[in-house]
Design a protein around this motif. Structure first.
Motif, PDB file in Angstrom:
ATOM      1  N   ASP A 189     -32.929  -4.900 -18.649  1.00 34.80           N
ATOM      2  CA  ASP A 189     -33.592  -5.894 -19.353  1.00 34.80           C
ATOM      3  C   ASP A 189     -33.284  -6.134 -20.889  1.00 34.80           C
ATOM      4  O   ASP A 189     -33.384  -7.054 -21.403  1.00 34.80           O
ATOM      5  N   GLU A 190     -32.643  -5.186 -21.437  1.00 34.44           N
ATOM      6  CA  GLU A 190     -32.343  -5.210 -22.979  1.00 34.44           C
ATOM      7  C   GLU A 190     -31.034  -5.676 -23.245  1.00 34.44           C
ATOM      8  O   GLU A 190     -30.064  -4.897 -22.566  1.00 34.44           O
ATOM      9  N   LYS A 191     -30.982  -6.520 -24.064  1.00 35.15           N
ATOM     10  CA  LYS A 191     -29.412  -6.578 -24.665  1.00 35.15           C
ATOM     11  C   LYS A 191     -29.319  -6.689 -26.020  1.00 35.15           C
ATOM     12  O   LYS A 191     -30.339  -6.981 -26.878  1.00 35.15           O
ATOM     13  N   TYR A 192     -28.536  -5.817 -26.365  1.00 32.86           N
ATOM     14  CA  TYR A 192     -27.944  -5.497 -27.932  1.00 32.86           C
ATOM     15  C   TYR A 192     -26.839  -6.190 -28.418  1.00 32.86           C
ATOM     16  O   TYR A 192     -25.880  -5.969 -27.645  1.00 32.86           O
ATOM     17  N   ALA A 193     -26.880  -6.681 -29.687  1.00 34.41           N
ATOM     18  CA  ALA A 193     -25.596  -7.504 -30.230  1.00 34.41           C
ATOM     19  C   ALA A 193     -25.443  -6.683 -31.473  1.00 34.41           C
ATOM     20  O   ALA A 193     -26.236  -6.946 -32.489  1.00 34.41           O
ATOM     21  N   LEU A 194     -24.495  -5.929 -31.659  1.00 32.32           N
ATOM     22  CA  LEU A 194     -24.378  -5.011 -32.793  1.00 32.32           C
ATOM     23  C   LEU A 194     -23.060  -5.678 -33.886  1.00 32.32           C
ATOM     24  O   LEU A 194     -22.254  -5.812 -33.085  1.00 32.32           O
ATOM     25  N   HIS A 195     -23.495  -5.598 -34.912  1.00 31.43           N
ATOM     26  CA  HIS A 195     -22.410  -6.334 -35.632  1.00 31.43           C
ATOM     27  C   HIS A 195     -21.753  -5.147 -36.734  1.00 31.43           C
ATOM     28  O   HIS A 195     -20.519  -5.228 -36.723  1.00 31.43           O
ATOM     29  N   LEU A 196     -22.474  -4.394 -37.202  1.00 30.34           N
ATOM     30  CA  LEU A 196     -22.055  -3.400 -37.946  1.00 30.34           C
ATOM     31  C   LEU A 196     -22.400  -2.062 -37.808  1.00 30.34           C
ATOM     32  O   LEU A 196     -21.543  -0.991 -38.004  1.00 30.34           O
ATOM     33  N   VAL A 197     -23.419  -1.803 -37.090  1.00 28.81           N
ATOM     34  CA  VAL A 197     -23.856  -0.422 -36.609  1.00 28.81           C
ATOM     35  C   VAL A 197     -23.004  -0.033 -35.405  1.00 28.81           C
ATOM     36  O   VAL A 197     -23.006  -0.707 -34.392  1.00 28.81           O
ATOM     37  N   PRO A 198     -22.425   1.021 -35.698  1.00 20.69           N
ATOM     38  CA  PRO A 198     -21.651   1.585 -34.346  1.00 20.69           C
ATOM     39  C   PRO A 198     -22.558   1.524 -32.962  1.00 20.69           C
ATOM     40  O   PRO A 198     -23.636   1.968 -33.210  1.00 20.69           O
ATOM     41  N   THR A 199     -21.797   1.304 -31.766  1.00 20.96           N
ATOM     42  CA  THR A 199     -22.492   1.360 -30.506  1.00 20.96           C
ATOM     43  C   THR A 199     -23.585   2.810 -30.368  1.00 20.96           C
ATOM     44  O   THR A 199     -24.391   2.851 -29.762  1.00 20.96           O
ATOM     45  N   GLY A 200     -22.802   3.669 -30.874  1.00 21.95           N
ATOM     46  CA  GLY A 200     -23.439   5.118 -30.649  1.00 21.95           C
ATOM     47  C   GLY A 200     -24.796   5.203 -31.223  1.00 21.95           C
ATOM     48  O   GLY A 200     -25.606   6.078 -30.794  1.00 21.95           O
ATOM     49  N   ILE A 201     -25.377   4.361 -32.111  1.00 17.47           N
ATOM     50  CA  ILE A 201     -26.870   4.149 -32.552  1.00 17.47           C
ATOM     51  C   ILE A 201     -27.778   4.243 -31.279  1.00 17.47           C
ATOM     52  O   ILE A 201     -28.928   4.793 -31.312  1.00 17.47           O
TER      53      ILE A 201
END
Ligand code: GDP
Ligand code: IMO
Ligand code: MG
Length: 427
Positions: free
Chosen positions: A47-59
Motif C-alpha cells: 500500500d506504500e508508494k514512494y516518489a524519490l527525487h534526490l535520495v537514492p532508492t537504496g534508502i
C-alpha cells in the motif's frame, strides 16, 4: 568488484525506480551519479508508494548504503525535506552519504531557470524549473558552490559574494527581477550545512572500497539517454550525462568497475517537456496510453507526451550505453491495443534512416516508419512467468529485443514490486 549501471534509454520515467527496487535485495550500495531533484522515481511496495527525487532508492533498505555522488546537483532544502518525509514514514535516512564535491543548487539557480524559460517563450525547453541547468552551468564556469563549502562559513561567504555579484546583476538588469538577499541565503545555507554535516564525505572512496570488497554497487541513473547533454536531442535535454559512461565521472569510478549495464525502457514511449518526438502517437492513441499508463509526471505532475516504441532510438541507446540487457516496463499498458506500432526507421527527404541520424534537422523533421504487431487484448498484470504471457506479448518482447539488439531479462507488468516476469538469465 561488481558494479551495475541502471539507465533509462528513452526520455525518462521508464520505471527506473521500480527496477532499482527489484535489484536492491542483492545490492549493498545504491549511487546517484547525475541530475538532481528533476528526477522522480516511483516505488510501490504494497500500500506504500514512494516518489524519490534526490535520495537514492537504496534508502528504503536497511542493508543498502544510499550515496549521492559528486556528479549530482543538490538542493539542500529539498533534500532535507525528503529526508524528513522519509523519517515520518519510518525510514531512517541516517545512512545517507553525500559527496562533498557535489554542487549546490542555490536560490538564484531556481530563479534563473524560471526566467530563462520565460524569456525563451515558444522556444522554451519545458524544464522542471528545479534550477538544474543554471547549477550545472556554474559548475562548468567554475563559480559553483559545493556541499563541502557549506561546512565552512568563511569560504561559503566568499564564494557566495563572488557568485551574487554577477547573479544579482543578471537578475535585475537582464531579467528585471528582484535581487536575492545575501544575508538570508548565507544564514539559511550554513544551517543546511550543519544539518547535513554528518552525511558529507568522500563518497568516491567509499564506493571504491565497496567494489574492492566485492560488494554489489548499483549506479542509479536519473533522466535518460535521449535527455543526455552530449548525446540526446540537444537542446531539449537535461544538463548532465545520464548515460552509463556518466556513472564513471559522476560517481568517481573507472570504466572497468562497471560490468553490467541495464537499459530500462517502456514498452511504448513517453516524453515530458518540449522537443522532437518522431513516434509521438496521434491524440486518440496517446490518450489511451496516458490513461492506461497513468502518464503524469512524478515531479511536476505534467501530462506526459505518449507515443510508440522507437527502435531507432533504442538501438542508439544500446550502443551508447553498451547495454548488457534490457528491462521492458509497462507491458500491461499495451493490453488496450488491438494492434501495436513500433517505429523501426525514420524517413526524411526520401531517405530511410535505421541508425540515429547525424543531424538534428533530420530527427526534427523525419516521419516514423512503423511496423505493426498484433495485440493480446487481455489483462496480463497477473503474469509471473513467461508462460503466463499470451504468445503475442512474448512475440512483442522478442521483436523489441531483436530490433534493439540487446536481450530482455525482465518484463514488468504492473507498478507493484511482484508484478514482474523473468524473461531470461543474461548475466
Ligand atoms: P522513473 O523516473 O524511471 O523511476 O519512472 P517514474 O517513477 O517517473 O514513472 C514510472 C511510473 O510507472 C510510476 O508511476 C511507476 O509506479 C509505474 N510503473 C513502473 N512499472 C510499471 C509497469 O510495469 N506497469 C505499470 N502499469 N506501471 C508501472
Ligand atoms: P526521471 O529520472 C522525464 C526533462 C524535462 C525537460 C528536460 C530538461 O524521473 O526519469 P531539466 O529540469 O532537467 O533542466 O529539464 O528534461 N526531464 C525529465 N523528463 N523524467 C525525468 O527524470 C526528467 N528530468 C528532466 O521535462 O524536458
Ligand atoms: Mg520519473
Amino acid at each position: 568488484m561488481s558494479g551495475t549501471a541502471l539507465v533509462g534509454i528513452q526520455w525518462g520515467d521508464e520505471g527506473k525506480g521500480k527496477v532499482t527496487d527489484l535489484l536492491a535485495e542483492h545490492t549493498h550500495c545504491v549511487v546517484r551519479y547525475q541530475g538532481g531533484n528533476n528526477a522522480g522515481h516511483t516505488i510501490v511496495v504494497g500500500d506504500e508508494k514512494y516518489a524519490l527525487h534526490l535520495v537514492p532508492t537504496g534508502i528504503l533498505y536497511e542493508h543498502c548504503t544510499p550515496v549521492i555522488g559528486p556528479g549530482v546537483v543538490i538542493d539542500p532544502g529539498v533534500l532535507l525535506d525528503e529526508m524528513t518525509a522519509l523519517t515520518q514514514r519510518g525510514i531512517d535516512p541516517s545512512s545517507l552519504k553525500i559527496s562533498g564535491n557535489a554542487h549546490v543548487i542555490m536560490p538564484y539557480h531556481l530563479e534563473l531557470d524560471k526566467v530563462t524559460e520565460r524569456f525563451l517563450g515558444r522556444n522554451r525547453l519545458g524544464t522542471t524549473k528545479r534550477g538544474i541547468g543554471p547549477a550545472y552551468a556554474d559548475k562548468a564556469a567554475r563559480i559553483g558552490i559545493r556541499m563541502q563549502d557549506l561546512l565552512e562559513e568563511k569560504i561559503f561567504s566568499t564564494k557566495l559574494k563572488v557568485a551574487l555579484k554577477e547573479k544579482n546583476l543578471v537578475l535585475t538588469r537582464v531579467f528585471g527581477r528582484l535581487p536575492v538577499d545575501e544575508t538570508e541565503i548565507r544564514e539559511q545555507y550554513i544551517e543546511y550545512g550543519e544539518r547535513l554535516r554528518s552525511h558529507i564525505t568522500d563518497t568516491a572512496l567509499l564506493v571504491q572500497r565497496a567494489l574492492d570488497k566485492g560488494e554489489n554497487v548499483l549506479f542509479e541513473g536519473a533522466q535518460a539517454t535521449m535527455l543526455d547533454l552530449d548525446h540526446g536531442t540537444y537542446p531539449f535535454v537535461t544538463s548532465s550525462n545520464p548515460i552509463a559512461g556518466g556513472a564513471c565521472a559522476g560517481a568517481g569510478v573507472g570504466p572497468r568497475d562497471i560490468e553490467r549495464i541495464i537499459g530500462i525502457t517502456k514498452s511504448y514511449c513517453t516524453r515530458v517537456g518540449s522537443g522532437p518526438f518522431p513516434s509521438e502517437a496521434d491524440p486518440a492513441d496517446a490518450e489511451v496510453l496516458v490513461e492506461a499508463g497513468g502518464e503524469y509526471g512524478t515531479t511536476t505532475g505534467r501530462k506526459r507526451r505518449c507515443g510508440w516504441f522507437d527502435a531507432v532510438a533504442g538501438r542508439y541507446a544500446a550502443r551508447l550505453n553498451t547495454l548488457t540487457e534490457l528491462v521492458v516496463t509497462k507491458l500491461d499498458v499495451l493490453s488496450s491495443f488491438e494492434s501495436i506500432k513500433v517505429c523501426t526507421a525514420y524517413r526524411y527527404e526520401g531517405e530511410r534512416y535505421e541508425e540515429f541520424p547525424p543531424h538534428q534537422t533530420i530527427f526534427n523533421k523525419c516521419t516514423p516508419v512503423y511496423e505493426e504487431f498484433p495485440g493480446w487484448g487481455g489483462d496480463i498484470t497477473g503474469a509471473r512467468s513467461l508462460d503466463d504471457l499470451p504468445k503475442e506479448a512474448r512475440s512483442y518482447l522478442e521483436a523489441v529485443e531483436e530490433l534493439v539488439g540487446s536481450p530482455v531479462s525482465w518484463a514488468s507488468v504492473g507498478p507493484e514490486r511482484d508484478e514482474i516476469v523473468h524473461v531470461r538469465d543474461v548475466s
